[in-house]
Design an enzyme around this catalytic site. Structure first.
Site, short mmCIF file in Angstrom:
data_model
loop_
_atom_site.label_atom_id
_atom_site.label_comp_id
_atom_site.label_asym_id
_atom_site.label_seq_id
_atom_site.Cartn_x
_atom_site.Cartn_y
_atom_site.Cartn_z
N SER A 122 0.82 -1.22 0.00
CA SER A 122 0.00 0.00 0.00
C SER A 122 0.85 1.27 0.00
O SER A 122 0.55 2.21 -0.75
CB SER A 122 -0.96 0.01 1.19
OG SER A 122 -1.95 -0.97 0.99
N LYS B 11 -9.79 -5.16 10.43
CA LYS B 11 -10.85 -4.46 9.70
C LYS B 11 -12.17 -4.38 10.49
O LYS B 11 -12.87 -3.38 10.43
CB LYS B 11 -11.11 -5.13 8.34
CG LYS B 11 -9.92 -4.97 7.38
CD LYS B 11 -10.22 -5.56 6.01
CE LYS B 11 -8.95 -5.64 5.19
NZ LYS B 11 -9.15 -6.12 3.83
N GLY C 60 -13.54 -12.84 5.81
CA GLY C 60 -13.74 -11.40 5.65
C GLY C 60 -13.82 -10.98 4.19
O GLY C 60 -14.69 -10.19 3.82
N SER C 61 -12.94 -11.50 3.36
CA SER C 61 -12.94 -11.10 1.94
C SER C 61 -14.23 -11.55 1.27
O SER C 61 -14.77 -10.84 0.42
CB SER C 61 -11.77 -11.73 1.18
OG SER C 61 -10.66 -11.84 1.98
#
Ligand code: ATR
Length: 262
Positions: free
Chosen positions: A16, A63, A122-123
């Site tokens: 990132s 998250k 989660g994804s």
């Protein structure tokens, strides 16, 4: 100078900072983006405020915690109950989820009516809601029941592996499990996957930069395949736009971020 950061644990592997700094540099902005490993969920908000950040990305495993610390949640993050992007606005932490739209942008040119998602983590949540919101018929399958409960409660169609009808035509099969990441495993029995692939057009694995057994099998069956690189790219493009209040167009941001992959 505006400061941005990605929080996670582990975080060493995160690209990132490369993506965001490439766009910051390309657009000649007075900003900087770095990565920070945190040990505990309670450090999220504390560190965000201590570092006087303008915004942050949050990755595994924080998250869901990021969702909880926000003062306000926008868009699809309300359904997924997980946040990967936070921006500070009027002294409030505003939370978004750009994974979902990032995934959808990455398959923009696919023509899909029915899809099957392998995995219920989660994804899978992010992918499920965005596909459902775009009127794609969806089944979600997992090897065990527990993680499927969230999806059943949210009125998704859920199946254990043994309940899959291999004659059903799914245009798109998505691997959202970690099978193939650090091993040579398929996410589901080979015989089942081969039958599903024989009726399908597309296969997507959200793992990136690895030829997973799942994608290799899909390629052998002549499917159109995609790994998770574009999802990663587009979630960053969308997060960047949130950080900078939609001042820059997506094509320009994408162009600069793509350079960071080379
Ligand atoms: P993420 O947040 O990245 O989606 P996660 O929440 O850890 O990851 O969820 C991982 C998913 O991959 C789960 O659905 C898991 O199945 P279980 O709920 O039965 O554990 C699935 N998974 C992981 N390894 C797998 C494997 N080798 N084969 C099939 N499914 C696997």
């Amino acid at each position: 100078m505006k400061l941005f950061c990605v929080f996670g644990n582990p975080i060493k592997h995160s690209i990132s900072p490369k993506l965001h700094n490439s766009a910051i540099l390309g657009l000649n902005l007075n900003a900087m983006y770095f990565k920070k490993k945190i040990q505990d969920k309670d450090d999220l908000k504390k560190t965000f405020l201590e570092y006087c950040l303008s915004g942050a990305n949050i990755t595994v495993p924080f998250k869901e915690d990021a969702f909880k610390i926000c003062d306000e949640i926008k868009g699809i993050a309300n359904d997924i109950k997980a946040v990967n992007t936070i921006v500070l606005k009027d002294k409030k932490l505003i939370g978004y989820n750009t994974d979902a739209n990032g995934f959808f942008k990455s398959i923009n040119d696919f023509d899909i009516k029915n899809a099957l998602i392998l995995g219920a983590g989660g994804s899978s949540k992010a992918i499920s809601f965005i596909l459902k919101n775009n009127n794609i018929n969806l089944d979600i399958t997992n090897r065990s029941k527990e993680k499927l409960n969230f999806f059943t409660q949210h009125n998704f169609s859920t199946l254990l592996h043994e309940q899959i009808d291999t004659n059903k035509k799914y245009d798109l099969i998505i691997n959202s499990t970690s099978a193939g990441l650090n091993d040579e495993n398929l996410p589901i029995k080979k015989e089942i996957l081969e039958k599903l692939f024989s009726n399908a057009k597309y296969a997507v694995d959200i793992i990136y930069n690895i030829n997973t057994p799942f994608l290799n099998l899909a390629k052998a069956k002549n499917l159109i395949t995609k790994d998770g690189k574009d999802m990663l790219l587009y979630q960053a493009v969308l997060a960047f736009n949130i950080f900078f209040d939609n001042q820059y167009d997506e094509t320009t941001i994408t162009k600069f971020m793509k350079k960071a992959f080379i």
